[in-house]
Scaffold this active site. Structure first.
Site, mmCIF file in Angstrom:
data_model
loop_
_atom_site.group_PDB
_atom_site.id
_atom_site.type_symbol
_atom_site.label_atom_id
_atom_site.label_comp_id
_atom_site.label_asym_id
_atom_site.label_seq_id
_atom_site.Cartn_x
_atom_site.Cartn_y
_atom_site.Cartn_z
ATOM 1 N N HIS A 1 0.719 -1.520 -0.190
ATOM 2 C CA HIS A 1 0.120 0.164 -0.068
ATOM 3 C C HIS A 1 0.707 1.377 -0.154
ATOM 4 O O HIS A 1 0.665 2.100 0.934
ATOM 5 C CB HIS A 1 -1.061 0.084 1.240
ATOM 6 C CG HIS A 1 -0.493 -0.513 2.453
ATOM 7 N ND1 HIS A 1 0.778 -0.051 2.919
ATOM 8 C CD2 HIS A 1 -0.923 -1.473 3.331
ATOM 9 C CE1 HIS A 1 0.625 -0.658 4.243
ATOM 10 N NE2 HIS A 1 -0.155 -1.482 4.470
ATOM 11 N N ASP B 1 -5.981 -3.888 -0.027
ATOM 12 C CA ASP B 1 -6.032 -3.916 1.271
ATOM 13 C C ASP B 1 -7.311 -4.053 1.980
ATOM 14 O O ASP B 1 -7.492 -3.389 2.883
ATOM 15 C CB ASP B 1 -5.335 -2.506 1.695
ATOM 16 C CG ASP B 1 -4.613 -2.700 3.325
ATOM 17 O OD1 ASP B 1 -4.763 -3.514 3.810
ATOM 18 O OD2 ASP B 1 -4.077 -1.571 3.781
#
Ligand code: DOR
Ligand code: ZN
Length: 442
Positions: free
Chosen positions: A235, A308
């Site tokens: 991320h 995520d």
């Protein structure tokens, strides 16, 4: 169960690995891809007209949290994989921050057993780098690999010391896995809850500077250079981080990175209103960061899009902003956001879309998939690029509903998802997908 024989007829097949973007038929039989070609003979196969739809290698989400074992009130492997296939994903890689942490073979085996029982998306467990992800002692990395883990990570937390990261890169280099790091200097992050900048200051929220991420990425790139190991950035969210990755790649270091849809769609302006469904870690950054994520997606410096997916129960999110857990669900909003914001805006081609969501995540994890090659397992995503989709949080398949995209209308969605030749999801809103009969799920 007998696996059906289907002929997917007249779809636009986009398969970058085989250099294909055009109208083709795809023949599936006995769970594998038999042939891809123009006007294939029908034979005994059930014909499904997929004209107007996109046929791609199965999408792979390389960063999800399935919460089982231990936090089944948020998600289970069955509900998480149901969410995955509804989102068009045929495979997901799940992070080890479960309870217990996936730091030993028995936990990995349990996850794989649950995934097989669910029979929906493929699940590739990611093992912990350190025991309990505590940043003290390395886990038995070779055992985790032997049990079925495809990578290691202490996600949710960074790999705490440079020495542990060095050793993790050395061991994984020997067994051919990447180390995925949640890059964040914990001392700089402190008890921050939002991106450090104008908006957090104005709203009285404690900040997390972008530099907390950037410093850690620089550390890990340096260690990847030292060891020759493979480092993947989880991320990635700031322009400085992307600069560091570009420099690392230019130096020939084994570094790859992923970006989550919320980081190329939203900015910290969304904090206005203190909705805890815009609280995630890393936090939403500034417009200049969001724009750089888009540039990286276009120019190839971003390797993968990963969600995520971080389910949390409504009761846990229904608290003051400071006290809410970090994370949002992402599996069912990813494809609409990517079509709407990347493809329909003309930023990326469908070929690049498939690279970001299928080819590259499969390659980074070293798993099968990413191509519609005859003989390969029939993991196929059938997408509806022109479908109008309105996100309804209450109707998400995921057990948790913590999305900031509720009420958004987007162009582009999922028609059907096929895993190993079985139709595991068919979208009732897509007329052509009604010809598919999905497997029944308990
Ligand atoms: O937003 C997040 N949620 N970031 C993380 O790093 C962990 C994740 C979670 O597990 O909820
Ligand atoms: Zn995560």
């Amino acid at each position: 169960m007998k696996l059906g024989s289907f002929l997917l007829k007249g779809g636009r097949v986009v398969d970058p690995v085989n250099g294909l973007d055009g109208t083709r038929d795809v023949l599936i039989d006995g769970g594998v891809i038999k042939a891809v070609g123009a006007d294939l003979p029908v034979g005994a196969a059930q014909v499904v007209d997929v004209s107007g739809l996109l046929v791609t290698p199965g999408l792979v989400d390389m960063h999800v949290h399935l919460r089982e074992p231990g936090q089944e009130h948020k998600e289970t492997i069955a509900t998480g994989t149901a969410s995955a296939v509804a989102g068009g994903f045929t495979a997901v890689a799940c992070m080890p921050n479960t309870d217990p942490v996936n730091d030993q073979a028995s936990v990995t085996q349990f996850m794989l057993k649950r995934a097989a029982e669910a029979g929906l998306a493929r699940v590739y467990p990611i093992g912990a780098v350190t025991l309990g992800s505590k940043g003290e002692h390395l886990a038995e990395i070779a055992d985790l690999k032997a049990a079925g883990c495809v990578a290691i990570s202490d996600d949710g937390k960074p790999v705490l010391t440079a020495l542990l990261m060095r050793r993790a890169l050395e061991y994984t280099a020997m067994c051919g896995m990447p180390v995925i790091d949640h890059c964040e200097d914990p001392t700089l992050k402190g008890d921050g809850v939002a991106h450090e900048g104008f908006n957090a200051s104005r709203l009285g929220l404690k900040g997390i500077p972008g530099e907390a991420e950037e410093l850690w990425i620089e550390r890990d790139i340096t260690l990847a250079g030292l060891t020759g190991g493979r480092f993947h950035v989880a991320h990635l969210s700031t322009r400085g981080s992307l600069r560091a990755v570009r420099v690392g790649k230019a130096r020939g270091i084994n570094v790859t990175c992923e970006v989550a849809p919320h980081h190329f769609v939203l900015t910290d302006e969304a904090l206005e209103g203190y909705d805890t469904n815009v609280k995630m870690n890393p936090p939403l950054r500034e417009a200049a960061d969001r724009d750089e994520m888009l540039r990286g997606i276009v120019d190839g410096s971003v390797d993968a899009i990963a969600t995520d997916h971080a389910p949390h129960h409504a009761d846990e999110k229904r608290v003051e902003f400071d006290r809410a857990p970090f994370g949002i669900v992402g599996l069912e909003t990813c494809v609409p956001l990517c079509f709407d914001r990347l493809v329909h805006t003309g930023l990326i081609t469908l070929t690049r879309f498939v690279e970001l969501l299928s080819v590259n995540p499969a390659r980074i994890l070293g798993v099968a998939g990413g191509a519609l090659t005859p003989g390969a397992a029939a993991d196929i995503s059938i997408l509806a690029p022109d479908l109008g989709v309105t996100i309804d949080a209450a109707k998400l398949v995921s057990k948790s509903k913590n999305t900031p995209f509720g009420g958004w209308s987007l162009k582009g969605g999922v028609a059907a998802t096929i895993v190993g030749g079985r139709v595991v999801y068919a979208n009732p809103d897509v007329p052509r997908a009604r010809a598919f009969t999905p497997v029944s799920v308990a």
